[in-house]
Design an enzyme around this catalytic site. Structure first.
Site, short mmCIF file in Angstrom:
data_model
loop_
_atom_site.label_atom_id
_atom_site.label_comp_id
_atom_site.label_asym_id
_atom_site.label_seq_id
_atom_site.Cartn_x
_atom_site.Cartn_y
_atom_site.Cartn_z
N PRO A 61 0.80 -1.22 0.00
CA PRO A 61 0.00 0.00 0.00
C PRO A 61 0.84 1.28 0.00
O PRO A 61 1.87 1.36 0.66
CB PRO A 61 -0.83 -0.10 1.28
CG PRO A 61 -0.13 -1.09 2.14
CD PRO A 61 0.57 -2.02 1.20
N ASN A 62 0.35 2.21 -0.78
CA ASN A 62 0.89 3.56 -0.91
C ASN A 62 2.19 3.65 -1.68
O ASN A 62 2.66 4.74 -1.97
CB ASN A 62 1.03 4.24 0.46
CG ASN A 62 -0.29 4.35 1.16
OD1 ASN A 62 -1.27 4.80 0.57
ND2 ASN A 62 -0.35 3.92 2.41
N ARG B 276 4.77 11.05 -2.60
CA ARG B 276 4.39 10.90 -1.19
C ARG B 276 5.62 11.15 -0.31
O ARG B 276 6.59 10.41 -0.37
CB ARG B 276 3.86 9.50 -0.91
CG ARG B 276 3.57 9.26 0.55
CD ARG B 276 3.23 7.81 0.82
NE ARG B 276 3.10 7.59 2.24
CZ ARG B 276 3.43 6.47 2.86
NH1 ARG B 276 3.92 5.45 2.17
NH2 ARG B 276 3.28 6.36 4.15
N TYR C 286 10.84 9.40 1.43
CA TYR C 286 10.93 8.30 0.48
C TYR C 286 11.68 8.63 -0.80
O TYR C 286 11.92 7.74 -1.62
CB TYR C 286 9.52 7.80 0.13
CG TYR C 286 8.79 7.26 1.34
CD1 TYR C 286 9.11 6.01 1.87
CD2 TYR C 286 7.80 8.00 1.96
CE1 TYR C 286 8.45 5.52 2.98
CE2 TYR C 286 7.13 7.52 3.08
CZ TYR C 286 7.46 6.28 3.58
OH TYR C 286 6.81 5.79 4.68
N ASN D 170 8.09 -5.46 -0.54
CA ASN D 170 7.97 -4.28 0.31
C ASN D 170 6.48 -4.21 0.63
O ASN D 170 5.70 -3.69 -0.16
CB ASN D 170 8.44 -3.02 -0.40
CG ASN D 170 8.38 -1.79 0.49
OD1 ASN D 170 7.68 -1.79 1.49
ND2 ASN D 170 9.08 -0.75 0.11
N ALA E 87 2.99 -0.72 5.00
CA ALA E 87 2.40 -0.77 6.34
C ALA E 87 1.93 -2.17 6.72
O ALA E 87 1.86 -2.49 7.91
CB ALA E 87 1.25 0.23 6.44
N GLU F 272 12.55 -9.33 2.43
CA GLU F 272 11.74 -8.20 2.90
C GLU F 272 12.55 -6.92 2.69
O GLU F 272 13.73 -6.87 3.03
CB GLU F 272 11.41 -8.38 4.37
CG GLU F 272 10.64 -7.24 4.99
CD GLU F 272 10.42 -7.41 6.49
OE1 GLU F 272 10.14 -6.38 7.14
OE2 GLU F 272 10.54 -8.54 7.02
N HIS G 242 12.52 -2.45 2.80
CA HIS G 242 11.92 -1.16 3.16
C HIS G 242 12.84 -0.06 2.66
O HIS G 242 14.06 -0.16 2.80
CB HIS G 242 11.73 -1.03 4.67
CG HIS G 242 10.87 -2.12 5.22
ND1 HIS G 242 9.51 -2.11 5.09
CD2 HIS G 242 11.20 -3.28 5.83
CE1 HIS G 242 9.02 -3.21 5.63
NE2 HIS G 242 10.02 -3.94 6.07
N ARG H 243 12.27 5.01 12.93
CA ARG H 243 11.00 5.72 12.76
C ARG H 243 10.08 5.43 13.94
O ARG H 243 10.52 4.98 14.99
CB ARG H 243 10.39 5.33 11.42
CG ARG H 243 11.33 5.76 10.27
CD ARG H 243 10.74 5.62 8.92
NE ARG H 243 9.55 6.45 8.79
CZ ARG H 243 8.63 6.24 7.87
NH1 ARG H 243 8.76 5.25 7.00
NH2 ARG H 243 7.56 7.02 7.80
#
Length: 153
Positions: free
Chosen positions: A11-12, A19, A24, A75, A78, A99, A101, A108
Site C-alpha cells: 500500500p501507498n 508521497r 521516500y 515491500n 504498512a 523483505e 523497506h 522511525r
C-alpha cells in the site's frame, strides 16, 4: 537456469516520488520497476512486478506465484507491521523471500519496528532508499537457495 523473481509492493508505494519525498525520495514506482526489469535481465533472471493497496490482492498474488516463481522481493509497506495474512501466504507457498523497506524502519515510529515477516525472510533490507531494491534483486537472483519445485529445475 534463469531465476524467476516477483517484486511485490504494498500500500501507498504507488505514490512513490510524490508521497513524502523528504522521507521516500523522488524516484517513482515506475522508475523502480523499470530498473528492476533491466537489472534482472542483466542477471539472466526474469522479474514480474505487482503493486496493490489491498491486503487480499497481495495474498492472491503470492498464492498465484506458487510453482511459477523462484523468489519474492516484497515491500509490504504498512502491512509489514500488521498482516498475519501476508505472513501466512508467504510461508504457505514456501517461496524464499526478501523483505525490503526504503527507509530504516527502526529509526522511525515505534509501531514500525515490528515486522510480521522478518523471521521468515531470507534477508531483510532497510534504510538504503530505493537502492535496497537493487540489493534485494541481486541477492534473490544470485544467492537465495531455491526450495521445492524450483530447486529441482
Amino acid at each position: 537456469m534463469s531465476r524467476r523473481l516477483l517484486l511485490i509492493n504494498g500500500p501507498n508505494l504507488n505514490l512513490l516520488g510524490t508521497r513524502e519525498p523528504h522521507i521516500y525520495g523522488s524516484t517513482t514506482l515506475q522508475d523502480v520497476e523499470t530498473q528492476a526489469k533491466t537489472q534482472a535481465k542483466e542477471l539472466s533472471a526474469s522479474i514480474d512486478t505487482f503493486q496493490a493497496n489491498s491486503e487480499g490482492a497481495i495474498v492472491d498474488r503470492i498464492h498465484a506465484a506458487r510453482g511459477e516463481i523462484d523468489a519474492i522481493i516484497i515491500n509490504a509497506g504498512a502491512y509489514t507491521h500488521t498482516s498475519v495474512a501476508i505472513r501466512d501466504a508467504l510461508t504457505g507457498v514456501d517461496i524464499p523471500f526478501v523483505e525490503i523497506h526504503i527507509t530504516n524502519v527502526h529509526t522511525r515510529e515505534a509501531f514500525r519496528h515490528h515486522s510480521f515477516l522478518c523471521d521468515k525472510a531470507e534477508a531483510v533490507i532497510c534504510g538504503l532508499g530505493v537502492f535496497g531494491y537493487t540489493a534485494a534483486i541481486e541477492y534473490a537472483a544470485k544467492h537465495i537457495k531455491l526450495r521445492g519445485k524450483a530447486s529441482r529445475l
